[in-house]
Motif scaffolding. Structure first.
Motif, short mmCIF file in Angstrom:
data_model
loop_
_atom_site.label_atom_id
_atom_site.label_comp_id
_atom_site.label_asym_id
_atom_site.label_seq_id
_atom_site.Cartn_x
_atom_site.Cartn_y
_atom_site.Cartn_z
N ASP A 57 10.69 -1.23 6.10
CA ASP A 57 12.02 -1.27 5.50
C ASP A 57 13.11 -0.78 6.44
O ASP A 57 14.25 -1.22 6.37
CB ASP A 57 12.06 -0.44 4.21
N ASP A 143 10.59 -7.01 5.35
CA ASP A 143 10.88 -5.83 4.53
C ASP A 143 10.15 -5.96 3.19
O ASP A 143 9.42 -6.91 2.97
CB ASP A 143 12.39 -5.63 4.34
N GLY A 144 10.35 -5.00 2.32
CA GLY A 144 9.68 -5.00 1.02
C GLY A 144 10.44 -5.76 -0.05
O GLY A 144 10.19 -5.56 -1.23
N GLY A 145 11.37 -6.61 0.34
CA GLY A 145 12.18 -7.36 -0.62
C GLY A 145 11.38 -8.32 -1.48
O GLY A 145 11.71 -8.57 -2.64
N LEU A 146 10.33 -8.89 -0.93
CA LEU A 146 9.47 -9.77 -1.71
C LEU A 146 8.42 -8.94 -2.45
O LEU A 146 7.86 -8.00 -1.88
CB LEU A 146 8.77 -10.79 -0.80
N TYR A 149 5.07 -7.98 -0.84
CA TYR A 149 5.05 -7.06 0.29
C TYR A 149 5.58 -5.67 -0.05
O TYR A 149 5.48 -4.75 0.74
CB TYR A 149 5.86 -7.63 1.46
N SER A 150 6.15 -5.50 -1.22
CA SER A 150 6.76 -4.21 -1.56
C SER A 150 5.76 -3.06 -1.58
O SER A 150 6.12 -1.93 -1.26
CB SER A 150 7.49 -4.31 -2.91
N VAL A 153 5.19 -1.27 2.12
CA VAL A 153 6.23 -0.57 2.87
C VAL A 153 5.76 0.85 3.13
O VAL A 153 5.34 1.55 2.22
CB VAL A 153 7.56 -0.57 2.08
#
Length: 154
Positions: A57, A143-146, A149-150, A153
């Motif tokens: 992130d 990043d952890g936006g999806l 994938y969050s 992080v």
């Protein structure tokens, strides 16, 4: 009678060529190997690295997630190396023979400290095993936006 037979044969041939003619001359994209997801893949000796990517992130530390398949009966050690803020860092992963290891699934991801690469950029990571030639992949840093994938992080 011969004229009818010749016309029937010509019609059947025309339908067959018309229905399959494009497949005879058109490039078949399905014959090409490609990475169908967000990560990259490589074959390193008997180990197949699949869908490797880094999740971070802040661009300071990142989790390396990927799947590795050992196609041999022998156990293997995969060396993973990257150049970070504090210099070259190497991690190792033991992969049992004839098995699959999923980092970020059944196994914890590998924490890469000091990557110095912001999300949306690329991070060169080198994979090597045994005496085989290694492979450098330029992995995407996400990043952890999806939602998928969050959880990864650091």
């Amino acid at each position: 009678m011969k004229l009818r037979l010749a016309a029937s044969v010509a019609l059947a041939l025309g339908i067959a060529l018309g229905g399959s003619g494009c497949a005879m001359v058109t490039y078949q994209a399905t014959t090409e190997k490609y990475d169908a997801s967000d990560g990259l893949s490589a074959n390193v000796g008997p180990l197949d690295v699949r869908n490797a990517l880094v999740v971070s992130d802040d661009g300071v530390d990142g989790n390396l997630i990927f799947t590795v398949v050992n196609t041999s009966a022998d156990d293997a050690e995969l060396a993973i190396q990257f150049e970070g803020d504090s210099g070259r860092t190497t991690s190792t992963l033991d992969v049992p023979g004839n098995s699959t290891v999923v980092l970020g699934g059944e196994e914890e991801p590998i924490l890469l400290e000091g990557i110095g690469t912001i999300p949306g950029s690329l991070l060169p990571v080198y994979f090597q095993t045994g005496d085989s030639a290694g492979e450098q992949l330029t992995l995407p840093v996400l990043d952890g936006g999806l939602p998928e994938y969050s959880a990864f992080v650091p």
